[in-house]
Design an enzyme around this catalytic site. Structure first.
Site, mmCIF file in Angstrom:
data_model
loop_
_atom_site.group_PDB
_atom_site.id
_atom_site.type_symbol
_atom_site.label_atom_id
_atom_site.label_comp_id
_atom_site.label_asym_id
_atom_site.label_seq_id
_atom_site.Cartn_x
_atom_site.Cartn_y
_atom_site.Cartn_z
ATOM 1 N N ILE A 23 65.080 31.920 -108.324
ATOM 2 C CA ILE A 23 65.268 30.596 -107.724
ATOM 3 C C ILE A 23 65.803 29.627 -108.769
ATOM 4 C CG2 ILE A 23 64.088 28.644 -106.650
ATOM 5 C CD1 ILE A 23 62.196 30.636 -105.341
ATOM 6 N N PRO A 43 58.753 31.174 -120.060
ATOM 7 C CA PRO A 43 58.330 32.242 -120.976
ATOM 8 C C PRO A 43 59.345 33.377 -121.054
ATOM 9 C CG PRO A 43 56.521 31.565 -119.542
ATOM 10 C CD PRO A 43 57.753 30.915 -119.000
ATOM 11 N N ASP A 248 95.984 29.928 -70.504
ATOM 12 C CA ASP A 248 96.180 30.958 -69.494
ATOM 13 C C ASP A 248 95.015 31.007 -68.513
ATOM 14 O OD1 ASP A 248 98.631 31.720 -70.406
ATOM 15 O OD2 ASP A 248 97.951 33.498 -71.490
ATOM 16 N N LYS A 270 99.627 32.781 -65.167
ATOM 17 C CA LYS A 270 100.399 33.446 -64.116
ATOM 18 C C LYS A 270 99.441 34.012 -63.070
ATOM 19 C CE LYS A 270 103.732 34.815 -67.647
ATOM 20 N NZ LYS A 270 102.901 34.498 -68.831
ATOM 21 N N GLY A 302 94.185 34.424 -73.565
ATOM 22 C CA GLY A 302 93.034 35.308 -73.575
ATOM 23 C C GLY A 302 93.250 36.473 -74.515
ATOM 24 N N GLY A 303 92.154 36.958 -75.110
ATOM 25 C CA GLY A 303 92.268 38.085 -76.035
ATOM 26 C C GLY A 303 93.061 37.716 -77.263
ATOM 27 N N ALA A 333 90.842 42.304 -75.891
ATOM 28 C CA ALA A 333 89.867 42.735 -74.888
ATOM 29 C C ALA A 333 89.323 44.131 -75.162
ATOM 30 C CB ALA A 333 90.503 42.679 -73.502
#
Length: 474
Positions: A23, A43, A248, A270, A302-303, A333
């Site tokens: 730490i 130490p 899309d 589309k 998409g994808g 996809a």
């Protein structure tokens, strides 16, 4: 406000760290990044700290804590696993009016080290005042995702050119417009692409120009199959910077909800029965129109835009019309749907290759290599195949693929309503009809598809059985 936030200049100033463990080593690294004069007392030291001491980067004080270690210190950090020692450090620091931090002990601390997002020279600090450190870490993770690592380089570039920007853009309104262009435009994009020399040259060129050209740009973004958690950090940033988003039909509402609230959203998807070439031409025209109007345009698909997404055609059009662009890949996809269905696309016992295939060919030709697709020991992932299932199964079987080959139809992959229907290739069309499978759905054919029965973990899994003849007749 319980704690007052401060940013301390520690360059060359002495800071004491009490403790020699892991730490303490983490705190030392942070302090060295701030160019502090670090002394470490303990130490024994970890090998990492011992190496830093041997290199002369820190000064080691060996032994148990002594108050005189605090001589000339500006700050002290106690990072031992002994609360009595930590309390002694805190009391000695308080007596000398030196700010002290005891790691994970707000009660003994007079200052706290926040969760840090470092994009130097830009630094973001987050604190829960010691009440909920886990929450502070969670917030830091969210902030980390919002700020690209190139942001520091961009801030430094802006700082270096600040006098010239002020000189070349004396009007406040024009200067603000220039900074907006600098922070959101092609210079920032080049830095994200790790092309700093080109970014510097572009900024120099812009400063020589009498005024900004006002040109916009297009970012082609893959939105993944639907789960917004699968968006890349670059995609999220592009959505938050967009002036207009052309999206899309298959882009999920959950993804759109992450976009900048005042961005214009234009649906350009589309639909079956439309003239797709005419629709694509309209998309091309809109991209150029918005970019030439000076807008930051996101073309959201998409994808992945380059996997059966006509992304290449759109870039060719943009290039031909002199519009700047960049591409942000998405998770296609086949990868996402297979993962969410528990289907490994490759498996040493079943499949040594994967083929991504579109079932939506030009109407006047079928260019698929059916003999090659019918070979064993490979996985086939068919996109846009719901309307062609009977043809797909018949041709694969006719070219030698066994009718007993497993298949999996993944409907609405990665979305809450995901369904996986599996069965034998010979029964594909009949099983799909009996379960009412609809687009969007991805078809996976191959031995690996049979593993979905055991490995599925998300959504519904339905084991398809060929309906009885009477049911088919009905």
């Amino acid at each position: 406000m319980k704690l007052f936030p401060l940013f301390a200049d520690l360059q060359g100033r002495r800071v004491l760290v009490v403790g020699g463990g892991e730490i303490a080593a983490r705190k030392v690294q942070l302090l060295l990044e701030a160019s502090a004069d670090v002394r470490v007392g303990a130490p024994a030291l970890t090998p990492e700290l011992a190496l830093l001491a041997a290199q002369g980067r820190i000064h080691a004080l060996q032994g148990e804590f002594r108050p005189d270690w605090l001589d000339d210190a500006w700050l002290v950090v106690a990072a031992t696993d002994d609360r009595a020692v930590n309390a002694a450090v805190s009391q000695a620091a308080q007596a000398r009016r030196i700010f002290s931090n005891v790691v994970d002990d707000a009660e003994l601390s007079s200052f706290q080290v926040p969760s840090i997002v470092d994009r130097s020279p830009l630094v973001v600090a987050i604190s829960s005042s010691g009440v909920a450190p886990v929450l502070a870490r969670r917030l830091r993770e969210k902030v980390e995702s919002l700020f690209d690592h190139s942001l520091g380089a961009l801030a430094a570039l802006a700082a270096r050119h600040r006098p010239r920007i002020r000189e070349r853009r004396p009007d406040l309104k024009q200067r603000r417009k220039f900074y907006d262009w600098l922070l959101d435009g092609p210079v920032a994009a080049l830095l994200r692409q790790q092309r700093p020399e080109e970014a510097e040259r572009l900024l120099e060129t812009a400063l020589q120009a009498p005024q900004d050209d006002g040109a916009g740009s297009v970012v082609l973004v893959g939105a993944g199959p639907g789960d917004p958690g699968l968006l890349t950090l670059k995609a999220l940033r592009a959505l938050n910077e967009a002036d207009v988003i052309l999206y899309d039909r298959l882009v999920s509402p959950a993804v759109l909800a992450l976009a900048r609230r005042d961005a214009d959203r234009v649906a350009v998807g589309k639909r079956p029965g439309e003239d797709h070439d005419a629709t694509q031409a309209r998309i091309h025209a809109l991209l150029v129109e918005h970019a030439r109007a000076g807008r930051r345009v996101v073309r959201l698909k998409g994808g992945d835009a380059f996997i059966f997404g006509r992304g290449g055609e759109e870039l060719e059009y943009l290039r031909a019309h002199g519009v700047r662009y960049e591409v942000v890949p998405g998770i296609t996809a086949a990868l996402a749907c297979a993962a969410y269905a528990g289907i490994p696309l490759t498996h040493r016992d079943h499949a040594q290759s994967v083929r991504l295939v579109t079932a939506h060919c030009r109407e006047d030709e079928d260019t698929l290599d059916w003999a090659g697709l019918a070979r064993e020991h490979q996985t086939l992932a068919f996109y846009m195949g719901v309307g062609q299932l009977e043809t797909l199964s018949a041709r694969l079987i006719a070219h030698g693929r066994s009718g007993a080959t497993p298949f999996a139809l993944i409907e609405n992959g990665s979305r809450p309503e995901q369904r996986v229907v599996s069965g034998r290739l010979a029964d594909l069309a009949a099983v799909a009809r009996s379960h009412g499978v609809r687009a969007p759905a991805l078809l996976i054919v191959g031995e690996v598809a049979g593993l979905a029965r055991e490995l599925h973990w998300f959504g519904a899994h339905l084991e398809g059985q060929r309906p009885a003849p009477a049911a088919l007749a009905a």
